[in-house]
Every structure is written in structure tokens, then in C-alpha cells.
Write an enzyme that holds these catalytic residues in place. Structure first.
Site, PDB file in Angstrom:
ATOM      1  N   HIS A   1       0.518   3.939   3.545  1.00 30.17           N
ATOM      2  CA  HIS A   1       1.323   4.714   4.495  1.00 30.17           C
ATOM      3  C   HIS A   1       2.715   4.117   4.635  1.00 30.17           C
ATOM      4  O   HIS A   1       3.225   3.956   5.741  1.00 30.17           O
ATOM      5  CB  HIS A   1       0.648   4.805   5.870  1.00 30.17           C
ATOM      6  CG  HIS A   1      -0.682   5.480   5.855  1.00 30.17           C
ATOM      7  ND1 HIS A   1      -0.826   6.825   5.691  1.00 30.17           N
ATOM      8  CD2 HIS A   1      -1.928   4.964   5.975  1.00 30.17           C
ATOM      9  CE1 HIS A   1      -2.098   7.126   5.717  1.00 30.17           C
ATOM     10  NE2 HIS A   1      -2.796   6.014   5.877  1.00 30.17           N
ATOM     11  N   HIS A   2       3.317   3.781   3.511  1.00 31.39           N
ATOM     12  CA  HIS A   2       4.677   3.246   3.545  1.00 31.39           C
ATOM     13  C   HIS A   2       5.329   3.375   2.178  1.00 31.39           C
ATOM     14  O   HIS A   2       4.674   3.647   1.176  1.00 31.39           O
ATOM     15  CB  HIS A   2       4.680   1.780   3.991  1.00 31.39           C
ATOM     16  CG  HIS A   2       4.095   0.846   2.977  1.00 31.39           C
ATOM     17  ND1 HIS A   2       2.763   0.531   2.966  1.00 31.39           N
ATOM     18  CD2 HIS A   2       4.659   0.164   1.950  1.00 31.39           C
ATOM     19  CE1 HIS A   2       2.525  -0.305   1.968  1.00 31.39           C
ATOM     20  NE2 HIS A   2       3.665  -0.540   1.337  1.00 31.39           N
ATOM     21  N   ALA A   3       6.631   3.167   2.168  1.00 33.79           N
ATOM     22  CA  ALA A   3       7.421   3.035   0.947  1.00 33.79           C
ATOM     23  C   ALA A   3       8.219   1.750   1.084  1.00 33.79           C
ATOM     24  O   ALA A   3       8.403   1.240   2.192  1.00 33.79           O
ATOM     25  CB  ALA A   3       8.363   4.219   0.778  1.00 33.79           C
TER      26      ALA A   3
END
Length: 137
Positions: free
Chosen positions: A51-53
Site C-alpha cells: 500500500h505504498h510507492a
């Protein structure tokens, strides 16, 4: 144009009788200099991780045990990959939104191009989409 995620293979030797050794062989097939290595284990199958970049960090993900389903969103396209054996890795360029689902007992190895920095992480999907679709980088 943003970089594209892709699968890569690692050198391995051995046999079913003696086991296998898998190696990046001096990291020739890793598209960056490795700065950090970490692994994730014990993730329940019903939990989605990631749930991230990352703004700058590139990664190679490897399923050392079990399997890992990886959803990657570049802001322009979404791709799904399944890592099922340790002789294969997934290159994840910077600025890709990542979500991971682990099978029971799976262990993920991650090789990264940078040391950890909280400032490198984008954890808001709407903000990530704004950056990638409006060229606000």
C-alpha cells in the site's frame, strides 16, 4: 515514460538430491546497486501488505518460500505478478504503487537501491495518482 516492472531470473545450481544454491552472481542481473536487504515473513494470507510507492527506491522482490501475488500500479497501467520460486525476482521501479498478498508461510526477500527513508514513501494512493497522472514530479 516511467520504467516498467519485469520478472528476472537468478542463477542457480544443484539437484533435488543435494538442494540448490540461488545467486545474483555478483548482482549482474539486478538493475541497480544494492544498498539494503530485508525480508518479510509471518504475514497472514488475509493481510495485504505494501500500500505504498517509493519516490526514488527501486526494488527486486523474491519469494524465498511460498508464493506472493504482487499488484503493481505505475499510475498509467496495472499489472499482476505471482512469485512462486526463489529463482525468480520482480523488478519494481521507483514510483510504482505496490500491494502484496502472501501465501501461508511465505517469506519475501527485498533488495533495494537506497537505504530506508520515511520521506521516500508515498502512502496516499490519491496523491500517488496525482503525481503520476499530472506529471507533478
Amino acid at each position: 515514460m516511467p520504467a516498467t516492472p519485469y520478472l528476472l531470473s537468478f542463477d542457480h545450481v544443484g539437484s533435488p538430491e543435494s538442494g540448490y544454491i540461488t545467486s545474483t552472481q555478483l548482482a549482474d542481473n539486478i538493475p541497480f546497486v544494492i544498498k539494503r536487504v530485508f525480508w518479510t515473513q509471518g504475514t497472514p494470507p488475509e493481510t495485504t501488505r505494501g500500500h505504498h510507492a517509493n519516490m526514488a527506491t527501486e526494488e527486486v522482490l523474491v519469494a524465498l518460500t511460498g508464493s506472493i501475488k504482487v499488484l503493481i500500479d505505475t499510475g498509467h497501467a496495472r499489472q499482476e505478478f505471482e512469485l512462486t520460486h526463489p529463482q525468480q525476482g520482480l523488478y519494481v521501479p521507483a514510483m510504482c504503487w505496490v500491494e502484496l498478498r502472501f501465501s501461508e508461510g511465505a517469506t519475501a526477500l527485498c533488495l533495494t537501491s537506497t537505504d530506508y527513508s520515511k520521506k521516500d514513501y508515498i502512502r496516499d494512493y490519491a496523491y500517488f495518482k496525482k503525481l503520476t497522472t499530472h506529471g507533478a514530479l
